[in-house]
Design a protein around this motif. Sequence first.
Motif, PDB file in Angstrom:
ATOM      1  N   LEU A  15       0.905  -1.181   0.004  1.00  0.00           N
ATOM      2  CA  LEU A  15       0.091   0.120  -0.125  1.00  0.00           C
ATOM      3  C   LEU A  15       0.887   1.340  -0.131  1.00  0.00           C
ATOM      4  O   LEU A  15       0.383   2.405  -0.699  1.00  0.00           O
ATOM      5  CB  LEU A  15      -0.927  -0.039   1.320  1.00  0.00           C
ATOM      6  CG  LEU A  15      -1.885   1.300   1.268  1.00  0.00           C
ATOM      7  CD1 LEU A  15      -2.846   1.193   0.224  1.00  0.00           C
ATOM      8  CD2 LEU A  15      -2.658   1.285   2.699  1.00  0.00           C
ATOM      9  N   PHE A  16       1.867   1.170   0.691  1.00  0.00           N
ATOM     10  CA  PHE A  16       2.860   2.395   0.713  1.00  0.00           C
ATOM     11  C   PHE A  16       3.322   2.563  -0.694  1.00  0.00           C
ATOM     12  O   PHE A  16       3.507   3.788  -1.070  1.00  0.00           O
ATOM     13  CB  PHE A  16       4.166   2.026   1.611  1.00  0.00           C
ATOM     14  CG  PHE A  16       5.312   3.165   1.647  1.00  0.00           C
ATOM     15  CD1 PHE A  16       4.980   4.279   2.198  1.00  0.00           C
ATOM     16  CD2 PHE A  16       6.362   2.765   0.914  1.00  0.00           C
ATOM     17  CE1 PHE A  16       6.041   5.380   2.181  1.00  0.00           C
ATOM     18  CE2 PHE A  16       7.458   3.788   0.898  1.00  0.00           C
ATOM     19  CZ  PHE A  16       7.354   4.951   1.391  1.00  0.00           C
ATOM     20  N   VAL A  17       3.773   1.409  -1.439  1.00  0.00           N
ATOM     21  CA  VAL A  17       4.309   1.661  -2.849  1.00  0.00           C
ATOM     22  C   VAL A  17       3.346   2.391  -3.753  1.00  0.00           C
ATOM     23  O   VAL A  17       3.291   3.350  -4.568  1.00  0.00           O
ATOM     24  CB  VAL A  17       4.931   0.437  -3.417  1.00  0.00           C
ATOM     25  CG1 VAL A  17       5.218   0.525  -4.758  1.00  0.00           C
ATOM     26  CG2 VAL A  17       6.057  -0.045  -2.589  1.00  0.00           C
ATOM     27  N   PRO A  39      -5.811  11.594   0.066  1.00  0.00           N
ATOM     28  CA  PRO A  39      -4.637  12.081   0.919  1.00  0.00           C
ATOM     29  C   PRO A  39      -3.353  11.225   0.887  1.00  0.00           C
ATOM     30  O   PRO A  39      -3.294  10.513   1.764  1.00  0.00           O
ATOM     31  CB  PRO A  39      -4.982  12.392   2.607  1.00  0.00           C
ATOM     32  CG  PRO A  39      -6.240  11.472   2.690  1.00  0.00           C
ATOM     33  CD  PRO A  39      -6.519  11.078   1.261  1.00  0.00           C
ATOM     34  N   TRP A  40      -2.802  11.071  -0.507  1.00  0.00           N
ATOM     35  CA  TRP A  40      -1.836  10.243  -0.706  1.00  0.00           C
ATOM     36  C   TRP A  40      -0.512  10.152   0.205  1.00  0.00           C
ATOM     37  O   TRP A  40      -0.261   9.083   0.618  1.00  0.00           O
ATOM     38  CB  TRP A  40      -1.340  10.175  -2.004  1.00  0.00           C
ATOM     39  CG  TRP A  40      -2.371   9.627  -3.024  1.00  0.00           C
ATOM     40  CD1 TRP A  40      -2.937  10.548  -4.015  1.00  0.00           C
ATOM     41  CD2 TRP A  40      -3.150   8.385  -3.122  1.00  0.00           C
ATOM     42  NE1 TRP A  40      -3.914   9.830  -4.713  1.00  0.00           N
ATOM     43  CE2 TRP A  40      -3.999   8.571  -4.219  1.00  0.00           C
ATOM     44  CE3 TRP A  40      -2.889   7.323  -2.580  1.00  0.00           C
ATOM     45  CZ2 TRP A  40      -4.859   7.638  -4.452  1.00  0.00           C
ATOM     46  CZ3 TRP A  40      -3.821   6.113  -2.662  1.00  0.00           C
ATOM     47  CH2 TRP A  40      -4.569   6.284  -3.941  1.00  0.00           C
ATOM     48  N   ARG A  41      -0.140  11.280   0.656  1.00  0.00           N
ATOM     49  CA  ARG A  41       1.022  11.471   1.581  1.00  0.00           C
ATOM     50  C   ARG A  41       0.380  10.748   2.913  1.00  0.00           C
ATOM     51  O   ARG A  41       1.474  10.083   3.428  1.00  0.00           O
ATOM     52  CB  ARG A  41       1.129  13.065   1.676  1.00  0.00           C
ATOM     53  CG  ARG A  41       2.219  13.251   2.868  1.00  0.00           C
ATOM     54  CD  ARG A  41       3.798  12.661   2.215  1.00  0.00           C
ATOM     55  NE  ARG A  41       4.109  12.952   1.022  1.00  0.00           N
ATOM     56  CZ  ARG A  41       5.146  12.160   0.235  1.00  0.00           C
ATOM     57  NH1 ARG A  41       5.958  11.565   0.725  1.00  0.00           N
ATOM     58  NH2 ARG A  41       5.217  12.691  -0.994  1.00  0.00           N
ATOM     59  N   GLY A  42      -0.610  11.153   3.545  1.00  0.00           N
ATOM     60  CA  GLY A  42      -1.020  10.580   4.665  1.00  0.00           C
ATOM     61  C   GLY A  42      -1.243   9.221   4.805  1.00  0.00           C
ATOM     62  O   GLY A  42      -0.723   8.242   5.409  1.00  0.00           O
ATOM     63  N   ILE A  43      -1.556   8.601   3.463  1.00  0.00           N
ATOM     64  CA  ILE A  43      -1.657   7.060   3.526  1.00  0.00           C
ATOM     65  C   ILE A  43      -0.452   6.473   3.329  1.00  0.00           C
ATOM     66  O   ILE A  43      -0.285   5.426   4.043  1.00  0.00           O
ATOM     67  CB  ILE A  43      -2.712   7.004   2.176  1.00  0.00           C
ATOM     68  CG1 ILE A  43      -4.079   7.235   2.269  1.00  0.00           C
ATOM     69  CG2 ILE A  43      -2.788   5.392   1.873  1.00  0.00           C
ATOM     70  CD1 ILE A  43      -4.861   7.205   0.946  1.00  0.00           C
ATOM     71  N   ALA A  46       0.788   6.667   7.069  1.00  0.00           N
ATOM     72  CA  ALA A  46       0.360   5.606   7.741  1.00  0.00           C
ATOM     73  C   ALA A  46       0.499   4.168   7.650  1.00  0.00           C
ATOM     74  O   ALA A  46       0.621   3.392   8.332  1.00  0.00           O
ATOM     75  CB  ALA A  46      -1.370   5.796   7.806  1.00  0.00           C
ATOM     76  N   SER A  47       0.587   3.782   6.130  1.00  0.00           N
ATOM     77  CA  SER A  47       1.056   2.471   5.765  1.00  0.00           C
ATOM     78  C   SER A  47       2.565   2.092   5.997  1.00  0.00           C
ATOM     79  O   SER A  47       2.748   0.764   6.457  1.00  0.00           O
ATOM     80  CB  SER A  47       0.617   2.145   4.242  1.00  0.00           C
ATOM     81  OG  SER A  47       1.593   3.156   3.568  1.00  0.00           O
TER      82      SER A  47
END
Length: 62
Positions: A15-17, A39-43, A46-47
């Motif tokens: 998910l981070f990738v 919010p891709w940076r937050g995701i 968090a991942s």
Amino acid sequence: MQVSMLSVSIGAALLFVVAEVAGWRRNNRRDVDRVGFMPWRGIALASAAVALFAAAFWLSGR
């Protein structure tokens, strides 16, 4: 329990990738007016945290 923590860690890393690729695509889009709502940076943050904690729990249980 150890196998489930490893699978959580791998899933969070994937998910981070995906979030980093999506954030890169958002930053390099052609049409500046087409902004997204994720919010891709937050995701990604968090991942990454979940992946690190799950890996730590997996390693402590070995």
